[in-house]
Design an enzyme around this catalytic site. Structure first.
Site, PDB file in Angstrom:
ATOM      1  N   PRO A 207     -45.226  36.987  -7.108  1.00  0.00           N
ATOM      2  CA  PRO A 207     -44.847  36.559  -5.757  1.00  0.00           C
ATOM      3  C   PRO A 207     -46.027  36.692  -4.798  1.00  0.00           C
ATOM      4  O   PRO A 207     -46.980  37.412  -5.099  1.00  0.00           O
ATOM      5  CB  PRO A 207     -43.736  37.533  -5.373  1.00  0.00           C
ATOM      6  N   THR A 210     -48.772  40.093  -3.739  1.00  0.00           N
ATOM      7  CA  THR A 210     -48.722  41.203  -4.687  1.00  0.00           C
ATOM      8  C   THR A 210     -50.103  41.585  -5.179  1.00  0.00           C
ATOM      9  O   THR A 210     -50.235  42.399  -6.078  1.00  0.00           O
ATOM     10  CB  THR A 210     -47.833  40.862  -5.890  1.00  0.00           C
ATOM     11  N   THR A 213     -55.084  37.809  -5.702  1.00  0.00           N
ATOM     12  CA  THR A 213     -56.457  37.539  -5.260  1.00  0.00           C
ATOM     13  C   THR A 213     -57.263  38.829  -5.271  1.00  0.00           C
ATOM     14  O   THR A 213     -58.405  38.860  -5.720  1.00  0.00           O
ATOM     15  CB  THR A 213     -56.427  36.928  -3.852  1.00  0.00           C
ATOM     16  N   HIS A 427     -20.081  46.223  15.556  1.00  0.00           N
ATOM     17  CA  HIS A 427     -20.450  45.472  14.364  1.00  0.00           C
ATOM     18  C   HIS A 427     -21.317  46.341  13.437  1.00  0.00           C
ATOM     19  O   HIS A 427     -21.022  46.469  12.249  1.00  0.00           O
ATOM     20  CB  HIS A 427     -21.212  44.202  14.789  1.00  0.00           C
ATOM     21  N   GLU A 428     -22.333  46.960  14.003  1.00  0.00           N
ATOM     22  CA  GLU A 428     -23.242  47.756  13.175  1.00  0.00           C
ATOM     23  C   GLU A 428     -22.545  48.982  12.608  1.00  0.00           C
ATOM     24  O   GLU A 428     -22.722  49.328  11.441  1.00  0.00           O
ATOM     25  CB  GLU A 428     -24.486  48.175  13.967  1.00  0.00           C
ATOM     26  N   ASP A 504     -25.158  38.062   7.649  1.00  0.00           N
ATOM     27  CA  ASP A 504     -24.360  38.820   6.683  1.00  0.00           C
ATOM     28  C   ASP A 504     -23.659  37.878   5.721  1.00  0.00           C
ATOM     29  O   ASP A 504     -23.614  38.109   4.514  1.00  0.00           O
ATOM     30  CB  ASP A 504     -23.295  39.651   7.411  1.00  0.00           C
TER      31      ASP A 504
END
Ligand code: ADP
Ligand code: MG
Ligand code: ZN
Length: 610
Positions: A207, A210, A213, A427-428, A504
């Site tokens: 990916p 990571t 290079t 909500h949280e 969500d």
């Protein structure tokens, strides 16, 4: 010797340049320094000077006469005059007796003059040119600056990449594979003795961010051989055939410099599967064909190793991957817990930190982050320390940076109405409470309702105690249930729902879908792959591999799973509605609460009900 067109052109340009410069030098610059000025006069002046006895030297040339005459003050001046057919001149000069005269330049001066006016300038300008070219080459990263339109592969040597394996944390498998290549470049004889051929090419896949290079640069640093680096996109030119020419040129240069490493970054730009499509990209195809030919063409024993990197290995042409070309695949995966900790430490070496920083805690909070993101977290923490006028980075700087990298900066001056703030808080807490009341859920680490630049209005951070590589069905369901917890709280308390749950919903659907189509975790399908992942390293898109009827069934199944989880979340919340109120009010007041604060409120006896 094969005469190269580019070489001839370069030489021509070079010669023209040198001649021009010499001409300028001879006609404009030399006379300035070349001693006394020569005045042009007429023939009668010459004769009168001779008669007066002022002339000391005469040089009769083919079509002019140069002479030196004494001035009244005793100094001498040089003059030139046109030549007139005057047979008596010689005898007249001879009569005067004290005049030195010749019919041409003094022969011993010809050599000197030639050296001064031709050889020295040539040497001088050749030297100048060399220095100029070298400087140019350095600035352009190597190669010959005259070679427009040729390969712009940069030649790196050790000092320039400056990277070694020490700079790469984790990635032990990749390093092991590359160490062998480095060893081969150091002692090719060892391998030749047994008759082993080292792979010509190795493909770094993984990916983005990571360290692909970085690994290639580290190999160059370790091997201490010339390192040619070029990006796939640099081959793609406006003119058809240029890409192929560049490939040819690159390999020519590499062969001359062997042993060396050629690194082609983002090879998928030129290495895409060729399709039978006539209208396909001709240029890309030609470039690829040239690359294939070149890879077969050179001698593997000579010590040219080709590294390439890509995050889309599945899109590469199979011809590139066959034995003898990029047959070795070196995966650079997202780092695990130990890897993340190591990467954080490598980058933390560059900044000043307080003593006893807990990197493990940061690593645990960053599951799924790439090396580049971790490097960014360290840098953000240093920036935050500077912003707060501190000399060293503290643990809280790092923790805040994790959130910055995940969710963006805090939007301190965002104006959010009290009503909305209340909804966000419920909500949280809904998420957190559902997570805490389930067995298979990661503990809550932090809850905040400070909006972020990413658009998140608040979030609940969950951090696993240890790294997990598998996900059980129970855990998957617990995750979905937690995700539905936010919306459930809104429904329960405000009897309505908001758009705040869209993220969500997306995540929950993705998990539920994967359960059905890829993990075989649904009740109505057996172990059947209904979807295949097409883009393993870039987001993991998947495509359906089933009939439309089945697709409809999948949708029903996914909906069923999410619905069940949603109901479960609602049940959990209504059973703990007192805590939901208490915690939400605490959060509205504090805006950010830690996992410990959350758990202590959750575990204490209810004192008051809001
Ligand atoms: P890509 O895989 O996309 O080519 P890069 O090699 O360009 O990723 O990595 C980008 C940056 O991320 C590096 O310059 C380095 O700072 C950091 N990084 C990535 N992986 C690692 C690692 N394993 N160890 C240390 N730093 C890393
Ligand atoms: Mg890269
Ligand atoms: Zn939410």
């Amino acid at each position: 010797m094969k005469v190269n067109k580019d070489f001839i052109r370069d030489m021509l340009v070079y010669l023209i340049f040198i001649s021009t410069v010499i001409a300028i030098f001879n006609f404009l610059i030399l006379p300035i320094f070349g001693g006394k000025k020569i005045k042009e006069t007429d023939y009668s002046f010459f004769l009168s000077q001779v008669d007066e006895g002022n002339v000391t030297k005469v040089n009769i040339k083919e079509n002019e006469i140069l002479f030196e005459a004494e001035n009244k003050d005793g100094s001498t001046s040089r003059y030139s005059t046109g030549k007139i057919d005057d047979p008596e001149l010689v005898s007249r000069l001879y009569e005067k007796g004290n005049i030195e005269f010749t019919a041409s330049f003094e022969s011993n001066n010809i050599v000197l003059e030639f050296i001064v006016s031709w050889v020295l300038p040539i040497i001088f300008f050749a030297l100048l040119w060399n220095v100029f070219m070298k400087g140019m080459g350095k600035r352009m990263g190597g190669g010959n600056a005259m070679s427009f339109g040729k390969s712009n592969a940069k030649i790196y040597v050790k000092a320039q990449t400056g990277k070694t394996f020490k700079d790469v944390a984790g990635q032990d498998e990749a390093k092991d594979a590359l160490v062998e290549i480095v060893d081969f470049l150091h002692n090719p004889d060892k391998y030749a003795e047994i008759g082993a051929n080292l792979p010509k090419g190795a493909l770094l896949v993984g990916p983005p961010g990571t360290g692909k290079t970085l690994l290639a640069q580290a190999v160059a640093g370790e091997a201490d051989v010339p390192f040619f680096s070029i990006s796939g996109s640099e081959f793609v030119e406006m003119f058809v055939g240029m890409g192929a020419a560049k490939v040819r040129d690159l390999f020519k240069q590499a062969n001359e410099k062997a042993p060396c490493i050629v690194f082609i970054d983002e090879i998928d730009t030129i290495g895409k599967k060729r399709d039978g499509n006539i209208s396909g990209n001709d240029e890309r195809e030609q470039t690829l064909n040239q690359l294939l030919t070149e890879m077969d063409g050179f001698d593997g024993k000579k010590g040219v190793v080709i590294l390439a990197a890509t995050n889309r290995p599945e899109s590469l042409d199979p011809a590139l991957l066959r034995p003898g070309r990029f047959d070795r695949r070196i995966p650079a995966e997202l780092p695990d817990l130990a890897g993340r900790e190591a990467i954080l430490k490598v980058h933390a070496r560059k900044i000043k930190t307080e003593q006893n920083i807990d990197f493990n805690a940061i690593a645990r909070a960053t599951a799924g982050a790439s090396g580049a993101e971790l490097a960014n977290i360290i840098n953000e923490s240093a920036l935050r320390a500077v912003r707060n006028n501190r000399q060293t980075v503290s643990q809280s700087d790092l923790e805040e940076s994790v959130e910055v990298v995940i969710a963006g900066y805090q939007r301190k001056n965002a104006v959010i109405s009290q009503k909305e703030k209340t909804i966000i808080a419920y909500h949280e807490i809904g998420h957190a409470l559902v997570a805490a009341k389930q067995k298979n859920s990661a503990p809550v680490h932090k809850i905040t309702i400070i909006p972020r630049t990413s658009g998140a209005l608040g979030y609940t951070m969950q951090v696993d105690e240890e790294e997990k590589f598998l996900m059980t069905k129970e855990e998957a369901l617990a995750r979905i249930t937690t995700l539905t917890g936010g919306r459930s709280a809104e429904e329960l308390i405000f009897n309505s729902c908001t758009s705040g749950a869209s993220n969500d919903i997306e995540k929950a659907t993705k998990i539920a879908r994967a359960m059905v189509t890829r993990y075989g975790m649904s009740s109505s399908f057996d172990m059947v792959a209904l979807e295949t992942v097409t883009n393993q390293y870039l987001g993991g898109d998947s495509s359906l591999a089933c009939s439309p009827e089945t697709a409809a069934k999948i949708d029903a199944e996914v909906n069923g799973i999410v619905k069940k989880c949603h109901e479960r979340a609602l049940r959990i919340l209504s059973e703990n509605i007192d805590k939901l109120h208490e915690l939400s009010h605490f959060l509205i007041e504090k805006e950010t609460i830690t996992g410990e604060e959350f758990m202590s409120i959750l575990n204490r006896k209810v004192i008051s009900i809001a």
